[in-house]
Each structure stands twice: as structure tokens, then as C-alpha cells.
Design an enzyme around this catalytic site. Structure first.
Site, mmCIF file in Angstrom:
data_model
loop_
_atom_site.group_PDB
_atom_site.id
_atom_site.type_symbol
_atom_site.label_atom_id
_atom_site.label_comp_id
_atom_site.label_asym_id
_atom_site.label_seq_id
_atom_site.Cartn_x
_atom_site.Cartn_y
_atom_site.Cartn_z
ATOM 1 N N GLN A 44 8.584 14.612 -43.341
ATOM 2 C CA GLN A 44 7.919 13.292 -42.924
ATOM 3 C C GLN A 44 7.201 12.605 -44.314
ATOM 4 O O GLN A 44 7.376 13.140 -45.134
ATOM 5 C CB GLN A 44 6.484 13.747 -42.198
ATOM 6 C CG GLN A 44 5.770 14.771 -42.646
ATOM 7 C CD GLN A 44 5.107 15.811 -41.608
ATOM 8 O OE1 GLN A 44 4.980 15.485 -40.529
ATOM 9 N NE2 GLN A 44 4.767 16.781 -42.082
ATOM 10 N N HIS A 47 -11.983 19.129 -34.811
ATOM 11 C CA HIS A 47 -12.051 20.425 -35.320
ATOM 12 C C HIS A 47 -12.974 21.058 -34.437
ATOM 13 O O HIS A 47 -12.962 22.383 -34.290
ATOM 14 C CB HIS A 47 -11.955 20.779 -36.845
ATOM 15 C CG HIS A 47 -10.940 19.893 -37.439
ATOM 16 N ND1 HIS A 47 -11.004 18.805 -38.426
ATOM 17 C CD2 HIS A 47 -9.484 20.014 -37.297
ATOM 18 C CE1 HIS A 47 -9.817 18.705 -38.824
ATOM 19 N NE2 HIS A 47 -8.839 19.478 -38.092
ATOM 20 N N ASP A 85 -3.656 20.330 -42.440
ATOM 21 C CA ASP A 85 -4.956 19.880 -43.441
ATOM 22 C C ASP A 85 -5.853 20.799 -43.523
ATOM 23 O O ASP A 85 -6.847 20.765 -44.108
ATOM 24 C CB ASP A 85 -5.717 18.588 -42.544
ATOM 25 C CG ASP A 85 -5.813 19.009 -41.186
ATOM 26 O OD1 ASP A 85 -5.318 18.696 -40.124
ATOM 27 O OD2 ASP A 85 -7.100 19.630 -40.726
ATOM 28 N N ASP A 98 -2.389 22.609 -33.081
ATOM 29 C CA ASP A 98 -2.828 21.463 -33.763
ATOM 30 C C ASP A 98 -1.699 20.554 -34.235
ATOM 31 O O ASP A 98 -1.597 20.757 -35.707
ATOM 32 C CB ASP A 98 -3.676 21.748 -34.756
ATOM 33 C CG ASP A 98 -4.480 20.787 -35.574
ATOM 34 O OD1 ASP A 98 -5.080 20.844 -36.679
ATOM 35 O OD2 ASP A 98 -4.319 19.626 -35.325
ATOM 36 N N THR A 152 1.267 17.500 -34.607
ATOM 37 C CA THR A 152 1.698 16.024 -34.432
ATOM 38 C C THR A 152 1.993 15.510 -33.012
ATOM 39 O O THR A 152 2.101 16.526 -32.311
ATOM 40 C CB THR A 152 2.672 15.425 -35.530
ATOM 41 O OG1 THR A 152 3.533 16.441 -35.626
ATOM 42 C CG2 THR A 152 1.892 15.386 -36.895
ATOM 43 N N PRO A 205 9.109 16.422 -36.066
ATOM 44 C CA PRO A 205 9.067 18.017 -36.220
ATOM 45 C C PRO A 205 7.861 18.480 -35.078
ATOM 46 O O PRO A 205 8.329 19.533 -34.523
ATOM 47 C CB PRO A 205 8.330 18.345 -37.668
ATOM 48 C CG PRO A 205 7.719 17.130 -37.970
ATOM 49 C CD PRO A 205 8.708 15.821 -37.322
HETATM 50 N N1 SAM Z 1 -5.039 16.382 -35.904
HETATM 51 C C1 SAM Z 1 -3.933 15.963 -36.036
HETATM 52 C C2 SAM Z 1 -3.330 15.220 -34.883
HETATM 53 O O1 SAM Z 1 -3.818 15.350 -33.661
HETATM 54 O O2 SAM Z 1 -2.283 14.484 -34.948
HETATM 55 C C3 SAM Z 1 -2.805 16.742 -36.404
HETATM 56 C C4 SAM Z 1 -3.283 17.727 -37.802
HETATM 57 S S1 SAM Z 1 -1.943 18.470 -38.665
HETATM 58 C C5 SAM Z 1 -1.610 17.268 -39.762
HETATM 59 C C6 SAM Z 1 -0.422 18.200 -37.753
HETATM 60 C C7 SAM Z 1 0.766 19.125 -38.305
HETATM 61 O O3 SAM Z 1 1.725 19.622 -37.678
HETATM 62 C C8 SAM Z 1 1.285 18.650 -39.617
HETATM 63 O O4 SAM Z 1 0.893 19.142 -40.774
HETATM 64 C C9 SAM Z 1 2.787 18.954 -39.338
HETATM 65 O O5 SAM Z 1 3.686 18.784 -40.378
HETATM 66 C C10 SAM Z 1 2.668 19.941 -38.610
HETATM 67 N N2 SAM Z 1 3.841 20.316 -37.410
HETATM 68 C C11 SAM Z 1 4.423 19.259 -36.579
HETATM 69 N N3 SAM Z 1 5.516 19.732 -36.223
HETATM 70 C C12 SAM Z 1 5.454 21.201 -36.300
HETATM 71 C C13 SAM Z 1 6.384 22.428 -36.187
HETATM 72 N N4 SAM Z 1 7.371 22.313 -35.242
HETATM 73 N N5 SAM Z 1 5.737 23.671 -36.660
HETATM 74 C C14 SAM Z 1 4.558 23.817 -37.286
HETATM 75 N N6 SAM Z 1 3.872 22.852 -37.815
HETATM 76 C C15 SAM Z 1 4.632 21.485 -37.223
#
Ligand code: SAM
Length: 286
Positions: free
Chosen positions: A33, A64, A88, A159, A161, A166
Site C-alpha cells: 500500500q 483504541h 500503528d 484492527d 483496514t 491486503p
Molecule cells: N484503525 C484503522 C482502521 O480502522 O482502518 C486500521 C489501523 S491499522 C493501520 C490497519 C492495518 O492492517 C494496516 O497497517 C495494514 O497493513 C494491516 N493489514 C491489512 N491487511 C492485513 C492482513 N491481511 N494481515 C495483517 N495485517 C493487515
């Protein structure tokens, strides 16, 4: 006249959300991303993934608090926690406040989100490298739960995306079934459950609720305010093999942890599950 810089997120094709920012701190395209960090007066430092608001200093506490504390007030004996996503660090920071928790495994697919959050957003990422209970795994959460031994975790916090890119695999039956398998007999799953407001978010909310309801005997949804997410009305899912988040709510036990929280409290715990009629209708007619 100083040029004004604005970050804009299209909440829909005809409704956009904009934040004036003072400085663009950094950007990087990873294999997963595009990561961009900004500094603003209104929301402090914030970062986006593929142009979508993820976390900012001003309202991160809402999210959180609400992803972390609800389950602890239902099963205060939680010891082993799995966080999927959460790059994060805010969820890990919040759940690590419980000294009774023994193990926090955090599975984040993109290590760059973690490293850049540690550099630009210490408010959320400051626990990731100074709590021996927190173990970081940089891999796909879907594969992690698929390959993990069963009957292991007390709590899974998803938590993630949105269900695009992904994150897509984290909203599938395959994922929910494997979460069920790796959770203990009284395990709890909390997942980022999108929103009831705009049509696209509504669709994803209904789809994930339908799958979770078919996977767990108890599947509820609760709400909170998140100013910078589309519509500001956001949801988490609460699923369990054993516990009902309202009838098994133990406020007096939770209060004994003595945690000062800025959004969550024992009254709000109950209220969060009292959903507007239109939301209940959407969830019941998915
Ligand atoms: N609070 C935010 C929201 O509600 O959109 C999300 C927080 S955090 C930044 C989301 C994280 O999920 C990202 O860092 C992303 O890289 C991760 N992520 C996405 N798909 C994933 C997967 N298949 N396995 C593990 N992490 C993943």
C-alpha cells in the site's frame, strides 16, 4: 499568500472529507500500500494508507479504547491476545495496559507501517518495542490464523483496514472460521466492522456480520464516534463462543483494574450496543 495544503478523502463519489495540513512528513509505496504521513493543526500527525485516513493524534483514543476495553469488561481473565493488523500500535498500547495479560501477538502484514508509526506517531506506537509481552509478526493475518494451533487465544482483535487490498482476506469465512478454531472455548473476537451510514460501508458491514453470525453462537455489534472515518459513525463486532457482552458485563470487576480511559466507561459499554433502528434493520436483513 502561503499556499494551503489539503488532504481529501472521498467518503463517496459525492461526499469528500478534507483536512488542511501544515506539512507532508513522509510518503512511501510498499509492496502492500501507499503510506503517507501528514502534520496538521486540527488532528495532529496523521497517516493514510492508499489515501484513506487510518490514525491521527486527535481521535485515535476513541477507536483504541473501544477495540480494547469492551472484551476486558466481559472476561477480565483474558491472558493471551492476538492482534491482526494494528500497525500503528494503538491497539497494542491500549490492551497492554492490563498487567494481567501475559502475551500479545501482533500480526501486521506491512512492517513499514510499524516502523514509520514508531518514527512519526509515537503516541500510538510507543509500546511496540518496550513491552516484552508484545511479539511482532510481519505476515498475512489470514495465513497466521490458518497455520496456528487451535484453542490457544482468549481474545482476537482484528484492527484491519477495509476489505480491499491486503485487508480483503480478513473479512472472509475462511478467516472467521480459523479465528474460531484458534480461540479458546470462551474466546472473544472483536473486529473492525465498518459503518452503517454510506452504502459501500453498509454493504461491507452487512457482509461481515452475516459471516460472523454463521460462525459464532454470539455475534453482536457496537458503535462509537470516530470523527475522521466516513460519517463519523463506526462499528466493532463482538463475537464469542460463550459470552454475551451485556449479560456477562462485569463493570465492578473492570473498575478494579483502575484504568483511566478517555472514551470507554462502564455506562458507555451498555449504551454502545444500543443501536439505531435503521442499523438493527440493516444487520437483521443482511
Ligand atoms: N484503525 C484503522 C482502521 O480502522 O482502518 C486500521 C489501523 S491499522 C493501520 C490497519 C492495518 O492492517 C494496516 O497497517 C495494514 O497493513 C494491516 N493489514 C491489512 N491487511 C492485513 C492482513 N491481511 N494481515 C495483517 N495485517 C493487515
Amino acid at each position: 499568500m502561503k499556499k494551503e495544503n489539503w488532504y481529501t478523502e472521498p467518503w463517496t463519489d459525492e461526499c469528500h472529507f478534507s483536512i488542511k495540513y501544515e506539512e507532508k512528513l513522509y510518503e512511501e509505496q510498499t509492496p502492500f500500500q501507499k503510506i503517507e504521513f501528514f502534520k496538521s493543526n486540527t488532528f495532529g500527525t496523521f497517516f493514510t494508507l492508499d489515501g484513506l485516513m487510518m490514525v491521527n493524534e486527535k481521535d485515535e483514543f476513541c477507536y483504541h479504547d473501544m477495540i480494547s476495553h469492551v472484551s476486558m469488561a466481559v472476561n477480565p481473565d483474558i491472558k493471551k491476545v492476538l492482534i491482526i493488523g494494528g500497525g500503528d500500535g494503538g491497539t497494542a498500547r491500549e490492551i497492554s495496559r492490563y498487567k494481567t495479560i501475559e502475551q500479545i501477538d501482533m500480526v501486521e502484514i506491512d512492517e513499514r507501517v510499524v516502523r514509520l508509526s514508531q518514527k512519526y506517531l509515537p503516541l500510538t506506537a510507543n509500546k511496540l518495542d518496550n513491552d516484552s509481552r508484545i511479539n511482532l509478526y510481519f505476515e498475512d493475518g489470514l495465513a497466521f490464523v490458518k497455520n496456528h494451533e487451535e484453542n490457544y487465544y482468549d481474545l482476537i482483535l482484528v484492527d484491519s483496514t477495509d476489505p480491499v487490498g491486503p485487508g480483503e482476506g480478513l473479512f472472509t469465512f475462511d478467516f472467521y472460521n480459523n479465528c474460531y478454531r484458534v480461540l479458546k472455548e470462551d474466546g472473544i473476537l472483536i473486529n473492525q466492522h465498518e459503518s452503517p451510514y454510506f452504502e459501500r460501508d453498509q454493504r461491507e458491514m452487512k457482509r461481515s456480520h452475516s459471516k460472523i453470525k454463521q460462525t459464532f453462537p454470539i455475534a453482536k455489534v457496537y458503535q462509537f464516534h470516530q470523527t475522521t472515518y466516513p460519517s463519523g459513525h463506526w462499528l466493532f463486532g463482538f463475537a464469542s463462543k460463550k459470552y454475551n457482552p451485556l449479560t456477562d458485563h462485569k463493570p465492578e470487576v473492570w473498575e478494579k483494574f483502575g484504568l483511566k480511559t478517555k472514551y470507554y466507561n462502564s455506562d458507555l459499554h451498555k449504551a454502545a450496543f444500543m443501536l439505531p433502528t435503521y442499523v438493527k434493520d440493516l444487520l437483521n436483513n443482511e
